[in-house]
Design a protein around this motif. Structure first.
Motif, PDB file in Angstrom:
ATOM      1  N   TYR A   1      30.528  17.522  78.432  1.00 48.26           N
ATOM      2  CA  TYR A   1      30.199  16.233  77.824  1.00 48.26           C
ATOM      3  C   TYR A   1      30.176  16.351  76.307  1.00 48.26           C
ATOM      4  O   TYR A   1      30.725  15.493  75.602  1.00 48.26           O
ATOM      5  CB  TYR A   1      28.848  15.755  78.351  1.00 48.26           C
ATOM      6  N   HIS A   2      29.549  17.397  75.781  1.00 46.94           N
ATOM      7  CA  HIS A   2      29.513  17.609  74.327  1.00 46.94           C
ATOM      8  C   HIS A   2      30.922  17.794  73.762  1.00 46.94           C
ATOM      9  O   HIS A   2      31.236  17.280  72.677  1.00 46.94           O
ATOM     10  CB  HIS A   2      28.669  18.835  73.993  1.00 46.94           C
ATOM     11  N   ARG A   3      31.775  18.519  74.501  1.00 45.12           N
ATOM     12  CA  ARG A   3      33.140  18.748  74.025  1.00 45.12           C
ATOM     13  C   ARG A   3      33.913  17.436  73.947  1.00 45.12           C
ATOM     14  O   ARG A   3      34.610  17.173  72.958  1.00 45.12           O
ATOM     15  CB  ARG A   3      33.846  19.725  74.958  1.00 45.12           C
ATOM     16  N   LYS A   4      33.789  16.596  74.966  1.00 43.69           N
ATOM     17  CA  LYS A   4      34.519  15.330  74.987  1.00 43.69           C
ATOM     18  C   LYS A   4      34.040  14.384  73.895  1.00 43.69           C
ATOM     19  O   LYS A   4      34.838  13.614  73.339  1.00 43.69           O
ATOM     20  CB  LYS A   4      34.366  14.670  76.368  1.00 43.69           C
ATOM     21  N   LYS A   5      32.745  14.420  73.610  1.00 43.88           N
ATOM     22  CA  LYS A   5      32.174  13.517  72.612  1.00 43.88           C
ATOM     23  C   LYS A   5      32.220  14.088  71.194  1.00 43.88           C
ATOM     24  O   LYS A   5      31.909  13.385  70.238  1.00 43.88           O
ATOM     25  CB  LYS A   5      30.723  13.186  72.977  1.00 43.88           C
ATOM     26  N   GLY A   6      32.570  15.361  71.077  1.00 41.43           N
ATOM     27  CA  GLY A   6      32.594  15.988  69.768  1.00 41.43           C
ATOM     28  C   GLY A   6      31.219  16.337  69.230  1.00 41.43           C
ATOM     29  O   GLY A   6      31.040  16.467  68.014  1.00 41.43           O
ATOM     30  N   TYR A   7      30.244  16.508  70.127  1.00 42.38           N
ATOM     31  CA  TYR A   7      28.895  16.846  69.715  1.00 42.38           C
ATOM     32  C   TYR A   7      28.742  18.358  69.574  1.00 42.38           C
ATOM     33  O   TYR A   7      29.445  19.131  70.213  1.00 42.38           O
ATOM     34  CB  TYR A   7      27.866  16.341  70.725  1.00 42.38           C
ATOM     35  N   ALA A   8      27.786  18.769  68.759  1.00 44.00           N
ATOM     36  CA  ALA A   8      27.507  20.199  68.598  1.00 44.00           C
ATOM     37  C   ALA A   8      26.768  20.726  69.828  1.00 44.00           C
ATOM     38  O   ALA A   8      26.035  19.996  70.500  1.00 44.00           O
ATOM     39  CB  ALA A   8      26.673  20.424  67.345  1.00 44.00           C
ATOM     40  N   ASP A   9      26.985  22.003  70.126  1.00 47.17           N
ATOM     41  CA  ASP A   9      26.271  22.670  71.209  1.00 47.17           C
ATOM     42  C   ASP A   9      25.101  23.476  70.645  1.00 47.17           C
ATOM     43  O   ASP A   9      25.121  23.911  69.494  1.00 47.17           O
ATOM     44  CB  ASP A   9      27.210  23.616  71.966  1.00 47.17           C
ATOM     45  N   LEU A  10      24.091  23.665  71.477  1.00 47.96           N
ATOM     46  CA  LEU A  10      22.973  24.550  71.142  1.00 47.96           C
ATOM     47  C   LEU A  10      22.334  24.180  69.805  1.00 47.96           C
ATOM     48  O   LEU A  10      22.142  25.014  68.935  1.00 47.96           O
ATOM     49  CB  LEU A  10      23.446  26.012  71.117  1.00 47.96           C
ATOM     50  N   TYR A  11      21.971  22.918  69.666  1.00 44.55           N
ATOM     51  CA  TYR A  11      21.408  22.416  68.417  1.00 44.55           C
ATOM     52  C   TYR A  11      19.891  22.257  68.467  1.00 44.55           C
ATOM     53  O   TYR A  11      19.285  21.874  67.462  1.00 44.55           O
ATOM     54  CB  TYR A  11      22.033  21.066  68.058  1.00 44.55           C
TER      55      TYR A  11
END
Length: 204
Positions: free
Chosen positions: A109-119
């Motif tokens: 989901y983070h990859r598709k939305k362009g969100y950062a991981d482990l924040y």
């Protein structure tokens, strides 16, 4: 003849404690599902609802099923050790697979939305809990299910296995609570942004 999982008599109140723990676990799973369905739009693998797969899978896997796996040796005291070992291991396998699905869901989901991981603290605690859980399962399989380990080695490792199992379970519960708090703060942040409540000095 196979030895039994426990020689001590079963405490009279144990069935009631176990039943109560199962009730609490099912309530946790049900309320999580109801929260996701009623207030967060439901669950799907595509679109914005993909994120909702994560909390449900983590509650089912790392809390409910892992908790049941920890109870196996207390509940099935009169069964053979082999039976309880297999049941203990299978519950952990199912818990790991379901938790892995939840982990893949949030990263995808983070990859598709362009969100950062482990924040956030929740995400770091979650990764730590999952990695420790996986290592615990591998080491436990090597010592107790794989036929190569000696009896003396198993006896020396057993207290550590029990300790880390309980510790990882408590870490998973704490991480879940952190995640719920994080979701609540995000929701309040979106609601309060219009009057700049999020930037209020009382929250700093």
């Amino acid at each position: 003849m196979e030895s039994h999982a426990g020689l001590a008599a079963t405490p009279r109140a144990l069935p009631y404690y176990v039943a109560f723990s199962q009730l609490l676990g099912l309530i946790a799973v049900a309320t999580t599902g109801a929260w996701l369905g009623l207030y967060r739009g439901g669950i799907a693998w595509q679109g914005v609802l993909q994120f909702n797969v994560h909390p449900l899978c983590m509650v089912i896997g790392l809390i409910f099923l892992q908790g049941d796996a920890l109870l196996v040796y207390r509940v099935f005291r009169n069964e053979t050790k082999r039976t309880t070992k297999v049941l203990h291991g299978l519950l952990h396998v199912f818990a790991f697979i379901i938790a892995l699905v939840g982990l893949v869901a949030v990263f995808d989901y983070h990859r598709k939305k362009g969100y950062a991981d482990l924040y956030s603290l929740h995400s770091w605690c979650g990764i730590l809990a999952f990695v420790l859980y996986f290592v615990q399962w591998l080491v436990g399989f090597g010592f107790f299910l794989f036929p190569g380990a000696s009896f003396s080695l198993r006896s020396r490792y057993r207290p550590q296995h029990i300790f880390f199992g309980a510790t990882i379970f408590l870490l998973a519960v704490g991480t879940a609570l952190l995640g719920l708090k994080e979701a609540l703060l995000f929701k309040l942040g979106r609601l309060g942004r219009s009057w700049n409540w999020v930037n209020s000095p009382q929250l700093c």
